[in-house]
Design a protein around this motif. Structure first.
Motif, PDB file in Angstrom:
ATOM      1  N   VAL A  12      -3.042  39.911 -18.324  1.00  0.00           N
ATOM      2  CA  VAL A  12      -3.253  39.462 -19.697  1.00  0.00           C
ATOM      3  C   VAL A  12      -3.290  37.934 -19.673  1.00  0.00           C
ATOM      4  O   VAL A  12      -2.382  37.295 -19.145  1.00  0.00           O
ATOM      5  CB  VAL A  12      -2.131  39.955 -20.637  1.00  0.00           C
ATOM      6  CG1 VAL A  12      -2.338  39.440 -22.054  1.00  0.00           C
ATOM      7  CG2 VAL A  12      -2.041  41.475 -20.615  1.00  0.00           C
ATOM      8  N   GLN A  52      -7.368  41.353 -19.735  1.00  0.00           N
ATOM      9  CA  GLN A  52      -7.448  41.300 -21.194  1.00  0.00           C
ATOM     10  C   GLN A  52      -7.113  39.894 -21.659  1.00  0.00           C
ATOM     11  O   GLN A  52      -6.307  39.202 -21.026  1.00  0.00           O
ATOM     12  CB  GLN A  52      -6.470  42.279 -21.830  1.00  0.00           C
ATOM     13  CG  GLN A  52      -6.736  43.710 -21.517  1.00  0.00           C
ATOM     14  CD  GLN A  52      -5.736  44.635 -22.194  1.00  0.00           C
ATOM     15  OE1 GLN A  52      -4.750  44.204 -22.784  1.00  0.00           O
ATOM     16  NE2 GLN A  52      -5.996  45.927 -22.100  1.00  0.00           N
ATOM     17  N   ARG A  53      -7.696  39.488 -22.761  1.00  0.00           N
ATOM     18  CA  ARG A  53      -7.378  38.199 -23.379  1.00  0.00           C
ATOM     19  C   ARG A  53      -6.752  38.477 -24.737  1.00  0.00           C
ATOM     20  O   ARG A  53      -7.311  39.213 -25.546  1.00  0.00           O
ATOM     21  CB  ARG A  53      -8.633  37.356 -23.536  1.00  0.00           C
ATOM     22  CG  ARG A  53      -9.218  36.970 -22.197  1.00  0.00           C
ATOM     23  CD  ARG A  53     -10.542  36.242 -22.377  1.00  0.00           C
ATOM     24  NE  ARG A  53     -11.186  36.015 -21.116  1.00  0.00           N
ATOM     25  CZ  ARG A  53     -10.944  34.974 -20.320  1.00  0.00           C
ATOM     26  NH1 ARG A  53     -10.064  34.067 -20.667  1.00  0.00           N
ATOM     27  NH2 ARG A  53     -11.573  34.843 -19.176  1.00  0.00           N
ATOM     28  N   LEU A  54      -5.575  37.869 -24.933  1.00  0.00           N
ATOM     29  CA  LEU A  54      -4.840  38.097 -26.179  1.00  0.00           C
ATOM     30  C   LEU A  54      -4.305  36.778 -26.725  1.00  0.00           C
ATOM     31  O   LEU A  54      -4.211  35.778 -26.009  1.00  0.00           O
ATOM     32  CB  LEU A  54      -3.662  39.056 -25.932  1.00  0.00           C
ATOM     33  CG  LEU A  54      -3.994  40.468 -25.470  1.00  0.00           C
ATOM     34  CD1 LEU A  54      -2.721  41.226 -25.139  1.00  0.00           C
ATOM     35  CD2 LEU A  54      -4.787  41.210 -26.537  1.00  0.00           C
ATOM     36  N   ILE A  87      -2.808  45.422 -14.771  1.00  0.00           N
ATOM     37  CA  ILE A  87      -3.409  44.719 -15.901  1.00  0.00           C
ATOM     38  C   ILE A  87      -2.964  43.257 -15.870  1.00  0.00           C
ATOM     39  O   ILE A  87      -1.786  42.966 -15.655  1.00  0.00           O
ATOM     40  CB  ILE A  87      -3.011  45.367 -17.246  1.00  0.00           C
ATOM     41  CG1 ILE A  87      -3.524  46.810 -17.296  1.00  0.00           C
ATOM     42  CG2 ILE A  87      -3.523  44.549 -18.429  1.00  0.00           C
ATOM     43  CD1 ILE A  87      -3.109  47.573 -18.534  1.00  0.00           C
ATOM     44  N   GLN A  99      -7.627  45.495 -14.641  1.00  0.00           N
ATOM     45  CA  GLN A  99      -8.134  45.207 -15.979  1.00  0.00           C
ATOM     46  C   GLN A  99      -7.646  43.826 -16.403  1.00  0.00           C
ATOM     47  O   GLN A  99      -6.472  43.492 -16.237  1.00  0.00           O
ATOM     48  CB  GLN A  99      -7.637  46.270 -16.959  1.00  0.00           C
ATOM     49  CG  GLN A  99      -8.151  46.105 -18.349  1.00  0.00           C
ATOM     50  CD  GLN A  99      -7.631  47.190 -19.284  1.00  0.00           C
ATOM     51  OE1 GLN A  99      -6.945  48.133 -18.872  1.00  0.00           O
ATOM     52  NE2 GLN A  99      -7.935  47.051 -20.554  1.00  0.00           N
ATOM     53  N   GLU A 115      -5.957  33.870 -24.811  1.00  0.00           N
ATOM     54  CA  GLU A 115      -7.364  33.824 -25.197  1.00  0.00           C
ATOM     55  C   GLU A 115      -7.907  32.416 -25.401  1.00  0.00           C
ATOM     56  O   GLU A 115      -9.119  32.212 -25.346  1.00  0.00           O
ATOM     57  CB  GLU A 115      -7.610  34.674 -26.442  1.00  0.00           C
ATOM     58  CG  GLU A 115      -6.926  34.171 -27.689  1.00  0.00           C
ATOM     59  CD  GLU A 115      -7.092  35.120 -28.873  1.00  0.00           C
ATOM     60  OE1 GLU A 115      -7.724  36.187 -28.724  1.00  0.00           O
ATOM     61  OE2 GLU A 115      -6.580  34.789 -29.942  1.00  0.00           O
TER      62      GLU A 115
END
Length: 147
Positions: A55, A32-34, A53, A30, A58
């Motif tokens: 990260v 994700q952009r944070l 995951i 997975q 963003e």
């Protein structure tokens, strides 16, 4: 060809792509952009159930995101169970070897393995030019062409 190069070639051949985002999708990682702190571009971890995951910050550009994703995928594949930040926090040691290996994996993934031969045959490019064209950091391009 060393083991990291072999791994990059194996997964690109298996999944018919060198896009780190495509590879993550196909490998069940997975992404994700944070909104991360300024000095943090990305990190990876596994959940308690073992789900990997990645990260990413963003605000990274498309090129920076690709490199950072490839680097973090390198950590997941090359250093399972290790977390460089935890190692640094608990031991006051830096983990430059792990970072270099993840960078080398990213370079092997993102720079076509036939590029050097093509460049010598048709139109030689310097490592600086390759870095500019690919958007990869110069030091990462240098790792790919070290002998």
């Amino acid at each position: 060809m060393n083991e990291i190069e072999k791994l990059a070639h194996r997964i690109t051949a298996r999944f018919q792509s060198n896009s780190p985002f495509c590879l993550c999708d196909r490998m069940g990682v997975q992404v994700q952009r944070l909104d991360l702190p300024e000095q943090v571009r990305g990190f990876c971890f596994r959940t308690e159930s073992g789900k990997p995951i990645i990260v990413l910050k963003e605000t990274l550009s498309k090129t920076e995101s690709g490199y950072c994703c490839a680097h973090e995928l390198g950590h997941l594949l090359l250093h399972p169970g290790l977390n460089a930040q935890v190692i640094a926090d608990l031991t006051n040691l830096c983990a430059p070897r792990y970072e270099r290996e993840a960078d080398f994996f990213a370079a092997c993934l993102l720079i076509d393995p036939n590029f050097e031969e093509w460049s010598l045959t048709y139109n030689p490019l310097t490592q600086e030019q390759i870095a500019l064209l690919s958007g990869l950091p110069r030091r990462v391009v240098g790792l790919r062409f070290e002998k």
